[in-house]
Design an enzyme around this catalytic site. Structure first.
Site, PDB file in Angstrom:
ATOM      1  CB  THR A 117      -0.899   0.008   1.242  1.00  0.00           C
ATOM      2  OG1 THR A 117      -1.721  -1.157   1.215  1.00  0.00           O
ATOM      3  CG2 THR A 117      -1.778   1.245   1.287  1.00  0.00           C
ATOM      4  CD  GLN A 163      -2.607  -7.976  -2.411  1.00  0.00           C
ATOM      5  OE1 GLN A 163      -2.763  -6.856  -1.932  1.00  0.00           O
ATOM      6  NE2 GLN A 163      -1.785  -8.878  -1.888  1.00  0.00           N
ATOM      7  CE1 TYR A 202      -6.675  -4.793   5.521  1.00  0.00           C
ATOM      8  CE2 TYR A 202      -4.837  -5.916   4.475  1.00  0.00           C
ATOM      9  CZ  TYR A 202      -5.346  -4.822   5.149  1.00  0.00           C
ATOM     10  OH  TYR A 202      -4.534  -3.756   5.473  1.00  0.00           O
TER      11      TYR A 202
END
Length: 355
Positions: free
Chosen positions: A27, A99, A179
């Site tokens: 990220t 992704q 996640y």
């Protein structure tokens, strides 16, 4: 001088990776309005000497958003933004997977007009969400209905189709780092009593159905799945970590998934058993490891047969030509952690290659 095994090609029926120095998804929060842009394209093209780039997590839907300034892949504008990226990477001779990301309970009401984020179960937990107003404590999520689970699986399929339209070479299902797929898989976060909870077979169902949705679009060889059994990020935990994850590995092997991206620190504290060797035995596709590897430990992992390739994260931030630096055994440039998730080109595209 003997060539590093890290720098040798890796050939499959579908791909010829030019080396085994893969770039890990990271990220970077450089996408205003959740759209990849020209700066994103420049960043990835600079790193196209990697054997494979796996993009930062890209949200599969509005509901999946849980981090500010991160790109999605569920609108026409987002697809066009990622098309710039894949074109730039391909023009530079690289390969790139998207992704697919759903943050689940790791999101925050600030992203959803005040509504609670979704999860397998309404379990309180301790973490932080990176909102437009800065980091905030996470909240207790609400449990997804069965209809919502099915529509989310469909979102994974739609996101895979969007990734294909954007020119990606494949996709990775983000089943790591606490996640949504990991939230279903681990029993610390999944307290359901229906077909998606209870037994490990049921808890793995969401991850596997999301993977099946990606396979229907890309085929098996162009699908990767990322797992992180030893990463407690986002307050994760399971009562039988090895049993749960080996079940998942065997189920992915049965599907002939192309790549298993296995996150486990290269060095664990004393008393903890490494799970990567056991996962490697059970998986016949490309086995890729991540977390804490450098030139020496990565080379050792390839040489001993633990892995087919290594994904490097932080090292690729400040060393866009990492494979060449490995080749020359050159000094590695340090990165600036203060710029990891904020800013513009500074700390993003301004790290120079070797002179």
């Amino acid at each position: 001088m003997t060539e590093l095994k890290l720098l040798t090609p890796l050939k499959t029926e579908t791909f010829e990776f030019k080396n085994r120095v893969f770039m890990a998804p990271m990220t970077r929060a450089r996408s205003p309005n959740h759209v990849a842009n020209d700066l994103t394209a420049r960043y990835y093209a600079q790193r196209a000497t990697a054997g494979l780039i796996i993009s930062e997590g890209t949200q599969i839907s509005e509901q999946a958003i849980g981090w500010t300034n991160t790109a999605g892949i569920h609108t026409a504008e987002q697809i066009e933004g990622w098309r710039k990226v894949t074109r730039a990477v391909h023009d530079a001779g690289g390969l790139i997977f998207a992704q697919l990301w759903h943050t689940g309970r790791a999101s925050h009401p600030d992203f959803h007009g005040g509504a609670l984020p979704v999860a397998p179960s309404a379990v309180p937990f301790n973490s932080q969400a990176f909102t437009p107003e800065g980091p905030k404590p996470t909240v207790t999520p609400r449990a997804m209905t069965l209809d919502e689970i099915q529509s989310t699986i469909q979102d994974y399929g739609a996101a895979a189709r969007a990734a294909k339209a954007a020119g990606f070479d494949g996709v990775e299902v983000h089943g790591a780092n606490g996640y949504l797929p990991a939230q279903f898989l681990e029993d610390g976060s999944n307290k359901r009593t229906d077909a998606y909870g209870g037994s490990v077979e049921n808890r793995a169902r969401f991850l596997l159905e999301a993977t099946d949705a990606a396979i229907r679009v890309f085929g098996t060889s162009r699908v990767s799945v990322r797992l992180s059994p030893r990463i407690p990020y986002n307050d994760m935990g399971d009562s039988d970590l090895e049993g749960t994850y080996m079940f998942a590995v065997e189920a992915l092997e049965a599907r002939k998934v192309g790549i298993l991206h296995f996150m486990e620190p290269a060095q664990l504290r004393e008393g903890l058993k490494l799970l990567a060797p056991e996962a490697r035995k059970r998986f016949s596709g490309l086995f890729v490891v991540n977390v804490g590897y450098d030139r020496e430990s990565g080379e050792r992992a390839i040489a001993t047969g633990l892995a087919d390739a290594i994904t490097f994260g932080t090292l690729f931030i400040s060393n866009p030509d990492l494979p060449e630096r490995f080749r020359q055994n050159a000094a590695l440039a340090p990165s600036d952690p203060s710029s990891y998730y904020v800013g513009d080109e500074r700390g993003y595209t301004d790290y120079p290659p070797l002179g």
